[in-house]
Design a protein around this motif. Sequence first.
Motif, PDB file in Angstrom:
ATOM      1  N   MET A   1       0.845  -1.189   0.000  1.00 45.39           N
ATOM      2  CA  MET A   1       0.000   0.000   0.000  1.00 45.39           C
ATOM      3  C   MET A   1       0.881   1.239   0.000  1.00 45.39           C
TER       4      MET A   1
ATOM      5  N   TYR B   1      -5.802   0.890   2.026  1.00 42.18           N
ATOM      6  CA  TYR B   1      -5.346  -0.476   2.294  1.00 42.18           C
ATOM      7  C   TYR B   1      -6.515  -1.462   2.222  1.00 42.18           C
TER       8      TYR B   1
ATOM      9  N   PHE C   1       3.096  -2.028   3.579  1.00 34.74           N
ATOM     10  CA  PHE C   1       2.517  -0.741   3.948  1.00 34.74           C
ATOM     11  C   PHE C   1       3.625   0.296   3.954  1.00 34.74           C
TER      12      PHE C   1
END
Length: 328
Positions: A267, A280, A294
């Motif tokens: 993400m 996300y 992430f």
Amino acid sequence: MKNILRIAALLAFTASSITSLAQAVQQDSTLKPVSLDSARYDSLVTRLANGDKTGKWPVKKAPYPQAGAILPFYRVVAYYGNMYSKNMGVLGEYEPSVMRAKLLAEVKNWEAADPQTPVKPALHYICVTAQADAGRNGLHNLRMPFSQIDKAIEMAKPINALVFLDIQVGFSTVETELPKLEKYLKMPNVHFGIDPEFSMKEGSVPGKRIGTFDAKDINYVTNYLSSLCKKYNLPPKIFVVHRFTKRMVTNYQDIKLDKNVQFVMDMDGWGPPELKKGTYKYFVSGEPVQFTGFKLFYKNDIKNGPKRMMTPKEVLNLKPAPIYIQYQ
């Protein structure tokens, strides 16, 4: 007497051969461990799902990786950027020793937030950068000289960090750019990433609109990396794909998984915590492939809204919990 001498000589030769083989195994870091602990692997991927109730996590279609796999036995925490630009990420913003110290501090933060998962530091280096100018090759990208890639690999050594080579293809393709990096990707500590944002299939100048990769592009990379693992007897490669919109990755359900490649959908969006959580949820968690990542932005995440980045604990509460963390 002669038979006794022959037997003694044979035993001496055999002992010498075993010693030489043992030394070779110790010295050759590309040799794979004998087996994968599949029970522990299952337990860890279930733990990463964080009690997900959608039935999407953990991903059921994923094959067991070959022995020597990094994920999910370790979490990877990476610094991202390019040494030619302080604006592209933290990797190029500081002198190497300062950068490494900051990275190791983040590693400790993640180990404290999740003591059950050891962390491997990584340098995620953009070795092909998208350009607004077409350049001499007309492809709107700039390939870093090998001397700069060498520098990134040397920078990783003092902290035994992994290295990711990331490409922004511009008007080029993964089929053109990836093979040029084989001399580095055959190293066991070097992994790979692609950024659909700068894959300009429709002919727009990079930065004017968001680009795209299809499952076919991703599958080409997976097949290529898998072939390198077989050719050079390497443990599995980690393959990171950045994403923050639906269109950045098309036909995600057609992405093929491989026991030699560990796929991470990262993400890549920036902004306040609630915006990042939503991105996300819809574009990474909602379209499962294998593992998730992430990205945290030291600057862009605090531009608007709450003047703070998400904490490791907040990120770890996501469903599923990301196993790859990147700082820009």
